[in-house]
Enzyme design. Structure first.
Site, PDB file in Angstrom:
ATOM      1  N   CYS A 135      -4.830  -9.900  -9.044  1.00 27.81           N
ATOM      2  CA  CYS A 135      -4.784  -9.809  -7.317  1.00 27.81           C
ATOM      3  C   CYS A 135      -6.145 -10.252  -6.741  1.00 27.81           C
ATOM      4  O   CYS A 135      -7.369 -10.020  -8.084  1.00 27.81           O
ATOM      5  CB  CYS A 135      -3.823  -9.317  -6.711  1.00 27.81           C
ATOM      6  SG  CYS A 135      -3.961  -7.649  -6.301  1.00 27.81           S
ATOM      7  N   THR A 136      -6.514  -9.766  -5.649  1.00 27.42           N
ATOM      8  CA  THR A 136      -7.396  -9.305  -5.056  1.00 27.42           C
ATOM      9  C   THR A 136      -8.450  -8.853  -5.412  1.00 27.42           C
ATOM     10  O   THR A 136      -9.150  -8.279  -6.318  1.00 27.42           O
ATOM     11  CB  THR A 136      -7.832 -10.435  -3.641  1.00 27.42           C
ATOM     12  OG1 THR A 136      -7.228 -11.299  -3.444  1.00 27.42           O
ATOM     13  CG2 THR A 136      -8.839 -10.023  -3.323  1.00 27.42           C
ATOM     14  N   GLY A 137      -7.417  -7.536  -4.636  1.00 28.09           N
ATOM     15  CA  GLY A 137      -8.108  -5.776  -4.473  1.00 28.09           C
ATOM     16  C   GLY A 137      -7.448  -5.196  -5.298  1.00 28.09           C
ATOM     17  O   GLY A 137      -7.821  -4.169  -6.365  1.00 28.09           O
ATOM     18  N   ASN A 138      -6.420  -5.640  -6.639  1.00 32.07           N
ATOM     19  CA  ASN A 138      -6.013  -4.548  -8.157  1.00 32.07           C
ATOM     20  C   ASN A 138      -5.638  -3.202  -6.763  1.00 32.07           C
ATOM     21  O   ASN A 138      -5.295  -2.242  -7.240  1.00 32.07           O
ATOM     22  CB  ASN A 138      -6.803  -4.178  -8.879  1.00 32.07           C
ATOM     23  CG  ASN A 138      -6.484  -3.718  -9.960  1.00 32.07           C
ATOM     24  OD1 ASN A 138      -7.061  -2.508 -10.829  1.00 32.07           O
ATOM     25  ND2 ASN A 138      -5.041  -3.868 -10.054  1.00 32.07           N
ATOM     26  N   THR A 139      -5.157  -3.214  -5.918  1.00 24.67           N
ATOM     27  CA  THR A 139      -4.131  -2.024  -5.097  1.00 24.67           C
ATOM     28  C   THR A 139      -3.334  -2.454  -4.372  1.00 24.67           C
ATOM     29  O   THR A 139      -2.246  -1.094  -4.031  1.00 24.67           O
ATOM     30  CB  THR A 139      -4.974  -1.457  -4.063  1.00 24.67           C
ATOM     31  OG1 THR A 139      -5.132  -2.456  -2.642  1.00 24.67           O
ATOM     32  CG2 THR A 139      -6.788  -1.184  -4.554  1.00 24.67           C
ATOM     33  N   CYS A 140      -2.421  -3.625  -4.431  1.00 23.96           N
ATOM     34  CA  CYS A 140      -1.274  -3.890  -3.868  1.00 23.96           C
ATOM     35  C   CYS A 140      -0.673  -5.119  -4.659  1.00 23.96           C
ATOM     36  O   CYS A 140       0.928  -4.427  -5.939  1.00 23.96           O
ATOM     37  CB  CYS A 140      -1.359  -4.449  -2.858  1.00 23.96           C
ATOM     38  SG  CYS A 140      -1.888  -3.458  -0.829  1.00 23.96           S
ATOM     39  N   ARG A 141      -0.457  -5.466  -5.332  1.00 24.34           N
ATOM     40  CA  ARG A 141       0.395  -6.929  -5.759  1.00 24.34           C
ATOM     41  C   ARG A 141      -0.029  -7.015  -6.796  1.00 24.34           C
ATOM     42  O   ARG A 141       1.042  -6.685  -8.139  1.00 24.34           O
ATOM     43  CB  ARG A 141       0.107  -8.210  -5.647  1.00 24.34           C
ATOM     44  CG  ARG A 141       0.379  -8.669  -3.681  1.00 24.34           C
ATOM     45  CD  ARG A 141      -0.267  -9.975  -3.277  1.00 24.34           C
ATOM     46  NE  ARG A 141      -1.678  -9.648  -2.894  1.00 24.34           N
ATOM     47  CZ  ARG A 141      -2.592 -10.913  -2.901  1.00 24.34           C
ATOM     48  NH1 ARG A 141      -1.842 -12.120  -2.874  1.00 24.34           N
ATOM     49  NH2 ARG A 141      -3.675 -10.736  -2.876  1.00 24.34           N
ATOM     50  N   ASP A 251      -0.651 -11.538   0.218  1.00 16.02           N
ATOM     51  CA  ASP A 251      -1.368  -9.929   0.317  1.00 16.02           C
ATOM     52  C   ASP A 251      -0.813  -9.543   1.538  1.00 16.02           C
ATOM     53  O   ASP A 251      -0.173  -9.365   2.554  1.00 16.02           O
ATOM     54  CB  ASP A 251      -2.382 -10.084   0.996  1.00 16.02           C
ATOM     55  CG  ASP A 251      -3.058  -8.944   0.044  1.00 16.02           C
ATOM     56  OD1 ASP A 251      -2.707  -7.588   0.196  1.00 16.02           O
ATOM     57  OD2 ASP A 251      -4.076  -8.705   0.027  1.00 16.02           O
TER      58      ASP A 251
END
Length: 280
Positions: A135-141, A251
């Site tokens: 994903c983008t920030g690797n903290t959620c999805r 997101d």
């Protein structure tokens, strides 16, 4: 592969009569050594050969060891060839690692018979089937997807999630714009617990080319993430796809708990189909 590994495999006994001349040319003991080199010139040569097999021998120096440079090749070998292409010193300065494949050997279907660039410990890591979530920030999805995928695969193989890698499977996640070391968001962790999945001690990681090369399948949360993966490794097209074929996984950052639960449910449903189809 491609890379500095030689695979030795037994020729099928039923085919030896049909291919006796070929086997005699490449093997004295019924075993055939197979290579897929990473050198650009070798790739170009093999592509020109098309479907025709290319039979080769290793170039050795005067001591009988693998030669790392053209001028080190044993003179009688160098003088016997019609054309020699000097590509400079070999990348690693060592011979390829020879791995013997023997599926009939109980408990040891492969073994290193000649050490080289890679040792047995590193090869064992490469033998693991790896699923990479992006994903983008690797903290959620992607960390939610990582935890769910690990949980589902562990259940399939009847092991604890912590024992999954010992069973031959690894699940990782990364972000195309991630910084290192950030934890999973509390909302993501809570959404996982709500579906009975342990979040674990996740820390974010930026996506690296090595991550893409090592993975067997790469699931991106959106089309833009898939394009970002291919920008890092343009050769990875066959193994990169959007996790949910029907829609991007959007997101949920900044959203409420209900949005995170909805996102986790979408991820879980898509993973159920993907893992069943793609993971042996």
């Amino acid at each position: 592969l491609p890379g500095p590994v030689t695979l030795r495999a037994k020729a099928e006994a039923s085919r030896l009569a049909e291919t006796g001349a070929v086997v005699a040319a490449v093997s004295r003991d019924g075993w055939v050594a197979l290579r897929c080199p990473s050198d650009p010139f070798a790739h170009a040569l093999l592509s020109r050969a098309g479907a025709a097999p290319v039979v080769a021998i290793g170039a050795r120096d005067a001591r009988g060891a693998g030669a790392a440079r053209l001028d080190a090749v044993e003179p009688s070998v160098r003088d016997a060839v019609s054309v020699a292409v000097d590509g400079g010193a070999t990348r690693f300065g060592k011979p390829s690692t020879v791995v013997e494949l023997d599926p009939d050997h109980p408990g040891q279907p492969w073994r290193v018979v000649r050490p080289g660039v890679y040792d047995k410990r590193y090869l064992r890591k490469l033998m693991v089937f790896e699923v990479l979530l992006v994903c983008t920030g690797n903290t959620c999805r992607s960390p939610m997807a990582e935890a769910i995928a690990r949980d589902r695969l562990a259940a399939r193989f009847g092991v604890a999630p912590a024992e999954l890698e010992a069973s031959g499977y690894r699940v990782n996640s990364a972000g195309v714009s991630a910084g290192p070391g950030s934890p999973m968001t509390p909302e993501a962790a809570e959404a996982l617990r709500g579906m009975g999945v342990e979040p674990g001690g996740h820390r974010s990681s930026p996506l690296l080319a090595e991550d893409v090369r090592r993975a067997d399948v790469v699931y991106a949360m959106t089309d833009s993430h898939a394009r970002a993966v291919l920008a890092i490794d343009p050769t990875a097209g066959a193994k990169v796809s959007r996790l949910d074929p029907d829609a991007d996984v959007l997101d949920p950052i900044g959203g409420d708990a209900a949005l995170y639960r909805q996102t986790a449910a979408q991820i879980a449903e898509a993973l159920g189909k993907r893992l069943a189809a793609d993971v042996p």
